[in-house]
Design an enzyme around this catalytic site. Structure first.
Site, PDB file in Angstrom:
ATOM      1  N   ARG A 155       0.768  -1.486   0.149  1.00  0.00           N
ATOM      2  CA  ARG A 155       0.004   0.224   0.223  1.00  0.00           C
ATOM      3  C   ARG A 155       1.132   1.275  -0.116  1.00  0.00           C
ATOM      4  NH1 ARG A 155      -3.451  -3.576   4.113  1.00  0.00           N
ATOM      5  NH2 ARG A 155      -0.979  -3.545   5.097  1.00  0.00           N
ATOM      6  N   THR A 177       7.350 -11.936  -4.565  1.00  0.00           N
ATOM      7  CA  THR A 177       5.515 -12.270  -5.151  1.00  0.00           C
ATOM      8  C   THR A 177       6.016 -11.141  -6.139  1.00  0.00           C
ATOM      9  OG1 THR A 177       3.841 -11.548  -3.835  1.00  0.00           O
ATOM     10  CG2 THR A 177       4.727 -14.060  -3.766  1.00  0.00           C
ATOM     11  N   ARG A 233      11.146  -0.615   9.368  1.00  0.00           N
ATOM     12  CA  ARG A 233      11.793  -0.750  10.023  1.00  0.00           C
ATOM     13  C   ARG A 233      13.316  -0.517  10.399  1.00  0.00           C
ATOM     14  NH1 ARG A 233       7.047   0.450  11.105  1.00  0.00           N
ATOM     15  NH2 ARG A 233       5.722  -0.749  12.637  1.00  0.00           N
ATOM     16  N   GLU A 262      14.451   1.809  19.455  1.00  0.00           N
ATOM     17  CA  GLU A 262      14.672   3.233  19.378  1.00  0.00           C
ATOM     18  C   GLU A 262      13.842   3.067  20.357  1.00  0.00           C
ATOM     19  OE1 GLU A 262      11.425   3.464  16.178  1.00  0.00           O
ATOM     20  OE2 GLU A 262      12.778   3.161  14.713  1.00  0.00           O
ATOM     21  N   HIS A 280      11.161   8.416  13.794  1.00  0.00           N
ATOM     22  CA  HIS A 280      10.581   7.976  13.686  1.00  0.00           C
ATOM     23  C   HIS A 280       9.044   8.819  13.420  1.00  0.00           C
ATOM     24  CE1 HIS A 280       8.731   3.602  13.693  1.00  0.00           C
ATOM     25  NE2 HIS A 280       7.932   4.025  12.726  1.00  0.00           N
TER      26      HIS A 280
HETATM   27  P1  NAP Z   1       1.551  -4.244   2.751  1.00  0.00           P
HETATM   28  O1  NAP Z   1       0.272  -3.591   1.882  1.00  0.00           O
HETATM   29  O2  NAP Z   1       1.265  -5.232   3.869  1.00  0.00           O
HETATM   30  O3  NAP Z   1       2.864  -4.043   2.262  1.00  0.00           O
HETATM   31  C1  NAP Z   1       4.327  -4.970   2.731  1.00  0.00           C
HETATM   32  C2  NAP Z   1       5.386  -4.567   1.055  1.00  0.00           C
HETATM   33  O4  NAP Z   1       6.272  -5.708   1.844  1.00  0.00           O
HETATM   34  C3  NAP Z   1       4.404  -5.829   0.185  1.00  0.00           C
HETATM   35  O5  NAP Z   1       4.547  -5.281  -1.091  1.00  0.00           O
HETATM   36  C4  NAP Z   1       5.389  -7.106   0.394  1.00  0.00           C
HETATM   37  O6  NAP Z   1       4.801  -7.960  -1.044  1.00  0.00           O
HETATM   38  C5  NAP Z   1       6.311  -6.430   0.767  1.00  0.00           C
HETATM   39  N1  NAP Z   1       7.372  -7.785   1.644  1.00  0.00           N
HETATM   40  C6  NAP Z   1       6.435  -8.409   2.902  1.00  0.00           C
HETATM   41  N2  NAP Z   1       7.494  -9.618   2.769  1.00  0.00           N
HETATM   42  C7  NAP Z   1       8.048  -9.582   2.831  1.00  0.00           C
HETATM   43  C8  NAP Z   1       9.606  -9.729   2.825  1.00  0.00           C
HETATM   44  N3  NAP Z   1      10.634 -10.956   3.757  1.00  0.00           N
HETATM   45  N4  NAP Z   1      10.625  -9.483   1.476  1.00  0.00           N
HETATM   46  C9  NAP Z   1      10.637  -8.974   0.465  1.00  0.00           C
HETATM   47  N5  NAP Z   1       9.213  -8.042   0.618  1.00  0.00           N
HETATM   48  C10 NAP Z   1       8.226  -8.682   1.016  1.00  0.00           C
HETATM   49  O7  NAP Z   1       2.058  -2.719   4.364  1.00  0.00           O
HETATM   50  P2  NAP Z   1       2.158  -1.786   3.646  1.00  0.00           P
HETATM   51  O8  NAP Z   1       0.884  -0.625   4.482  1.00  0.00           O
HETATM   52  O9  NAP Z   1       2.849  -0.380   2.955  1.00  0.00           O
HETATM   53  O10 NAP Z   1       3.616  -0.849   5.861  1.00  0.00           O
HETATM   54  C11 NAP Z   1       4.686  -1.874   5.492  1.00  0.00           C
HETATM   55  C12 NAP Z   1       5.409  -1.334   6.144  1.00  0.00           C
HETATM   56  O11 NAP Z   1       5.811   0.115   6.638  1.00  0.00           O
HETATM   57  C13 NAP Z   1       4.782  -1.804   7.940  1.00  0.00           C
HETATM   58  O12 NAP Z   1       4.552  -2.660   7.620  1.00  0.00           O
HETATM   59  C14 NAP Z   1       5.961  -0.914   8.788  1.00  0.00           C
HETATM   60  O13 NAP Z   1       6.432  -2.049   9.656  1.00  0.00           O
HETATM   61  C15 NAP Z   1       6.150   0.444   7.874  1.00  0.00           C
HETATM   62  N6  NAP Z   1       5.604   1.419   7.876  1.00  0.00           N
HETATM   63  C16 NAP Z   1       6.392   2.794   9.139  1.00  0.00           C
HETATM   64  C17 NAP Z   1       6.193   3.899   9.377  1.00  0.00           C
HETATM   65  C18 NAP Z   1       6.950   5.004   9.889  1.00  0.00           C
HETATM   66  O14 NAP Z   1       6.522   5.176  10.431  1.00  0.00           O
HETATM   67  N7  NAP Z   1       8.421   5.042   9.667  1.00  0.00           N
HETATM   68  C19 NAP Z   1       4.405   3.999   8.816  1.00  0.00           C
HETATM   69  C20 NAP Z   1       3.907   3.156   8.543  1.00  0.00           C
HETATM   70  C21 NAP Z   1       4.512   2.159   8.297  1.00  0.00           C
HETATM   71  P3  NAP Z   1       5.038  -9.673  -0.425  1.00  0.00           P
HETATM   72  O15 NAP Z   1       4.038 -10.169  -0.206  1.00  0.00           O
HETATM   73  O16 NAP Z   1       5.072 -10.025  -2.169  1.00  0.00           O
HETATM   74  O17 NAP Z   1       6.552 -10.432  -0.623  1.00  0.00           O
HETATM   75  C1  8YV Z   2       3.474   4.448  14.308  1.00  0.00           C
HETATM   76  C2  8YV Z   2       4.396   2.979  12.164  1.00  0.00           C
HETATM   77  O1  8YV Z   2       4.025   6.034  14.415  1.00  0.00           O
HETATM   78  O2  8YV Z   2       2.573   2.649  11.054  1.00  0.00           O
HETATM   79  C3  8YV Z   2       3.480   2.007  11.313  1.00  0.00           C
HETATM   80  O3  8YV Z   2       4.042   0.884  11.238  1.00  0.00           O
HETATM   81  O4  8YV Z   2       5.851   2.615  12.205  1.00  0.00           O
HETATM   82  C4  8YV Z   2       4.308   4.024  12.402  1.00  0.00           C
HETATM   83  O5  8YV Z   2       2.667   5.004  11.919  1.00  0.00           O
HETATM   84  C5  8YV Z   2       4.383   3.308  14.472  1.00  0.00           C
HETATM   85  O6  8YV Z   2       3.241   2.491  14.826  1.00  0.00           O
HETATM   86  C6  8YV Z   2       3.454   4.139  16.578  1.00  0.00           C
HETATM   87  O7  8YV Z   2       3.239   3.152  17.592  1.00  0.00           O
END
Ligand code: NAP
Ligand code: 8YV
Length: 323
Positions: A155, A177, A233, A262, A280
């Protein structure tokens, strides 16, 4: 009729606390001076849990104290702070907050990318320190004509790609995939994507399956003009290998929003002037954090209205047995 007992593990935003106070009897774990005694008393009545990364990882040892728990509503789309497999084996549904933060996180990823390439924080410091009076700020790297690899085209990865389309760059991606409905080049290996990219933007989930996906080999493949942006992460990147790569010039620079331990950030990273470090904040606007908080509360309310969870995670799909 008695109200449903909900446990909140760590402080959450007023929007969540107010909504849960209104609908349920809300117990605040972090306010208890003797948590063991508190859980002995209240634990057997708890049917729902609201948690966030502020609490740390929600382990089986806490669930042992909550035998009637039916649902864990976790703040954030990433839920590596919850052992969802363990919850599933106990019949507990886990929910997260997907979708409502995609645009905010994608905006920040692009901001961090530009800040890293064009050295925006460094230029700001340069001006404030009076250095502009003596000499112009040095020329920077660029996003022009760059090849960008997105690690995790989900997403948020797709929201990043939509924004990048406006920058006229070439996009490729890696995931487990290949996706039939996207036009970008797919690389089945991370090293393959790194070799083909000038910039890697990491936006996968955390957890065991992605631990150190970006390792020394991938950084070497990215190359000496390469830039790493991590908004996923901390665990996805081998932090020590990254520090070595930045120090030795194996890659050019990095922009990081997330870290291994963190809020502690290694002094070696802080000491590197050519790296941009954020605490973060990718989803951290009032608007988006409120939307995430509302979804935490709405998942619990929907479940206890008998309507099922709104956003269950893959490990605990809804099977039609809401409380
Ligand atoms: P999502 O829609 O589930 O997308 C995750 C993507 O990662 C998918 O395209 C998946 O593709 C790929 N993936 C999963 N496992 C993998 C692996 N082992 N190797 C390679 N690719 C892999 O999730 P999203 O909503 O975009 O969010 C993604 C992540 O961003 C969250 O889980 C969170 O950790 C991080 N995040 C960080 C922040 C922040 O504050 N910095 C905020 C929001 C989210 P495949 O299934 O084809 O592998
Ligand atoms: C949040 C995030 O700040 O959604 C996630 O996966 O990393 C961030 O949006 C975090 O989870 C706060 O607890």
């Amino acid at each position: 009729m008695s109200r449903t007992d909900i446990l909140m593990t760590a402080p959450m935003m007023p929007i969540v606390i107010e909504a849960l106070d209104k609908a349920f009897t809300l117990h605040r774990l972090w306010e208890q001076s003797d948590q063991a005694a508190f859980l002995k008393d209240v634990g057997p009545r708890i049917r729902g849990i609201a948690t966030s990364t502020l609490y740390g990882r929600l382990e089986a040892s806490l669930l042992d104290r909550l035998p009637k728990a039916e649902i864990i509503s976790s703040f954030g789309v990433g839920y590596d702070n919850v052992d969802a497999v363990e919850a599933g084996t106990r019949g507990i549904v886990v929910t997260n907050t997907p979708g409502v933060l995609d645009d905010e996180v994608a905006d920040l990823a692009i901001g961090l990318l530009l800040a890293t390439l064009r050295k925006i924080p460094q230029a700001d410091r340069y001006l404030r320190e009076g250095k502009w009076l003596k000499a112009p700020f040095p020329l920077s790297a660029t996003l022009r004509e760059k090849k960008v690899g997105i690690v995790g085209l989900g997403r948020i990865g797709k929201a990043i790609a939509r924004r990048l389309a406006g920058f006229d760059v070439r996009i490729a991606y890696h995931g487990r995939t290949q996706q039939d409905d996207v036009a970008f080049t797919y690389h089945p290996t991370i090293v393959g994507l790194a070799e083909a990219s000038d910039i890697l933007i990491v936006i996968t989930p955390g957890g065991a399956s992605t631990k150190h996906l970006i390792n020394a080999e991938a950084l070497k493949a990215l190359g000496s003009n390469g830039v790493l942006i991590n908004v996923a992460r901390g665990s996805v990147v081998d932090e020590q290998a990254l520090i070595e790569a930045l120090k030795s010039g194996t890659i050019l620079s990095a922009g990081l929003d997330v870290y291994d331990d963190e809020p502690r950030v290694p002094q070696e990273l802080i000491d590197l002037e050519h790296v941009v470090l954020l605490p973060h904040i990718a989803s951290g606007s009032v608007h988006t954090r409120n939307a995430m908080g509302k979804l935490v509360a709405d998942n619990l309310i929907s479940w206890f209205d008998g309507k099922g969870p709104l956003t269950p995670v893959a490990e605990t799909p809804y099977t039609g047995r809401a409380g």
